[in-house]
Design an enzyme around this catalytic site. Sequence first.
Site, mmCIF file in Angstrom:
data_model
loop_
_atom_site.group_PDB
_atom_site.id
_atom_site.type_symbol
_atom_site.label_atom_id
_atom_site.label_comp_id
_atom_site.label_asym_id
_atom_site.label_seq_id
_atom_site.Cartn_x
_atom_site.Cartn_y
_atom_site.Cartn_z
ATOM 1 N N TYR A 1 0.674 -0.850 0.386
ATOM 2 C CA TYR A 1 -0.064 0.230 0.177
ATOM 3 C C TYR A 1 0.809 1.311 -0.293
ATOM 4 C CZ TYR A 1 -2.428 -3.924 1.660
ATOM 5 O OH TYR A 1 -3.908 -5.142 2.633
ATOM 6 N N HIS A 2 1.342 1.228 -0.614
ATOM 7 C CA HIS A 2 3.230 2.174 -0.749
ATOM 8 C C HIS A 2 3.491 2.644 -1.962
ATOM 9 C CE1 HIS A 2 4.455 0.938 3.616
ATOM 10 N NE2 HIS A 2 4.021 1.236 3.657
ATOM 11 N N PRO A 3 2.415 3.098 -3.179
ATOM 12 C CA PRO A 3 2.607 3.359 -4.221
ATOM 13 C C PRO A 3 2.904 4.793 -3.918
ATOM 14 C CG PRO A 3 0.259 3.253 -3.940
ATOM 15 C CD PRO A 3 0.556 2.643 -3.045
#
Length: 623
Positions: free
Chosen positions: A552-554
């Site tokens: 969940y780190h774009p």
Amino acid sequence: MEALLGQCAQQSVGPANQLFGLLIQTLLAAQCGISSPDYWPKDYGPTALEKGLEEYDFIVVGAGSAGSVVANRLSENPNWKVLLLEAGGDPPIESEIPDLFFSLQNSSHDWSYNAALSKHASKSTLHGSFWPRGKMLGGCAAINAMIYCRGNNRDYDQWEQMGNPTWGWSNVLEYFKKSEDNRATNIADAKGGQFHRKGGYLTVDNFATNEPFVNDLFNAIKELGHKEILDITSDEFNGFTRIQGTIRDGTRCSAAKAFLASIKDRPNLHIIKHAHVTNLEYGTNREVVGVKFLINEKTPLIARSRKEVVLSAGSINTPQILLLSGIGKEKSLLKLGITPIANLNVGKNLQDHVIIPLIFTSAKPIPMEYDESKLFENFAQYLMNRTGRFASHGATNFVGFVNSVNGSTDPYPDVQYHYFIIPKGSPKSSYVPLKFQYDVTVSDSFLESNRFNDVILAFAVLLNPKATGKVKLLTTNPLDAPKIDPNYLNRIEDVQTMLRAIRIKQQIMQATALKDYGFQMYKINIPGCVNHTYDTDAYWECYSRHLSTTLYHPVGTCKMGPDYDRDAVVDYRLRVRGVQGLRIADGSIMPKIVSGNTNAPIIMIGEKVSDFIKEDWAQHTEL
């Protein structure tokens, strides 16, 4: 109340019925105290619909980790009028309760994106890797696991070396500290207060639980030569730690709670909720003078700015808004019938932290601080005191950072580990297959692993991916999701790092300190890997390509860089090239992803760009 008590109330002679009623009233009052609607800023949307919109000095798009900060800091100047537009509404009560953070995924408070299907990764997912993105006040800071992590000094020094002045570690550290109210005295005061402070808007604290099994894990990692570190957010970056979180008194301290709820009555800040921004509005000479948006995805409005628009919509929605507004590669825009305004590489340079789930079954029960079977007692404790199991999320605060090549002798990690303890038969065993959207065979195998044994679920994280992906438009409808191509594991170096990460985790779980547990690695049923001999490198490569998904780190889709960088979308002051009056403040500006969880760095970006804006407009006579 009589309806709640039902027919049982008729069997009472009075006092017991009154006590039961009092108990229910007390619990309901405690529930309302967690997240009252009055706690959050008022929605200015109804007023805007009734009376129209005035002109603002600044418009901020997105009330997430950076946007909340920017709206707060700009409205500190009473002479500036600021409008904040957020596509979602108030956070639900589940957002406030740390142990329920997973429940917000794929809800109305989530954009619920899916990355495109790939031949290289996420091959055992139904629709491609599932990418939750927060859609509420606080954005992803209201949906994430609350981990407070900064990355390391090399990350930011590299940003500066890439042509971005003032983005080195010594400078950004002051902006991390500017936000922070660190309530753990042993960390806040350590090393002379060089790395932390008290008194900022963002509460940072230790998680409420200290799972006893974590002590055994610490013994195992030290046995294998890894270090135990008190504070991974200071000047030590390679080791294992009980990491801190954005936690306030047993509840989540999201960016919205920290930076918006605290100033909700500031008269020069208006916040419109359920406002989906669709396009930028231009004046003369390619100057951005406002935005177009839809309230509740149906009622169109235009907001106008005298000074600047700041896009803080995140690494997916910010490039989408730019592309829809003619800022992107001309050739691609023309194919969709969009008039080009600025020819920039918007949507490229997408980076994310890829994770691989690993399951280890235990031959005996794993000790836990709280008995998970006592659900009602645990929840009542939380409602009344904000303590206990629901005030934390188990072993998730135990985090490891490892250099998979040089071990503890190298100060900079390339691999990270997260952990979950799942008791035998726990409903939590469904979290991974359900939330990551694995196919039926893999999902059934995950559930089977936990049927008769407690398990440790470890996530191996690729910190410094070499492969980059992109975000692009599929249609010109702003309500349609863009195409997300993360390009996971498309570089052999990334695959090799994940293989080393798996081997290191196997060694840790077989350490003498954990011998009594009899941990065994669980073999997940992956039909696509049956032709590979189990536990060979070829097998683990296949495994990684099938089960890889997102942490969940774009970031990176609107890259920050100097004029000579052909991929740079913004300059070091985060001004969008080729237009006037437009900046970006979110994770999309990162030229390289940081070596850790991204929420704290994105809050730091919001702090830093706010000062840039204040400095630039201080030169104008109206101030």
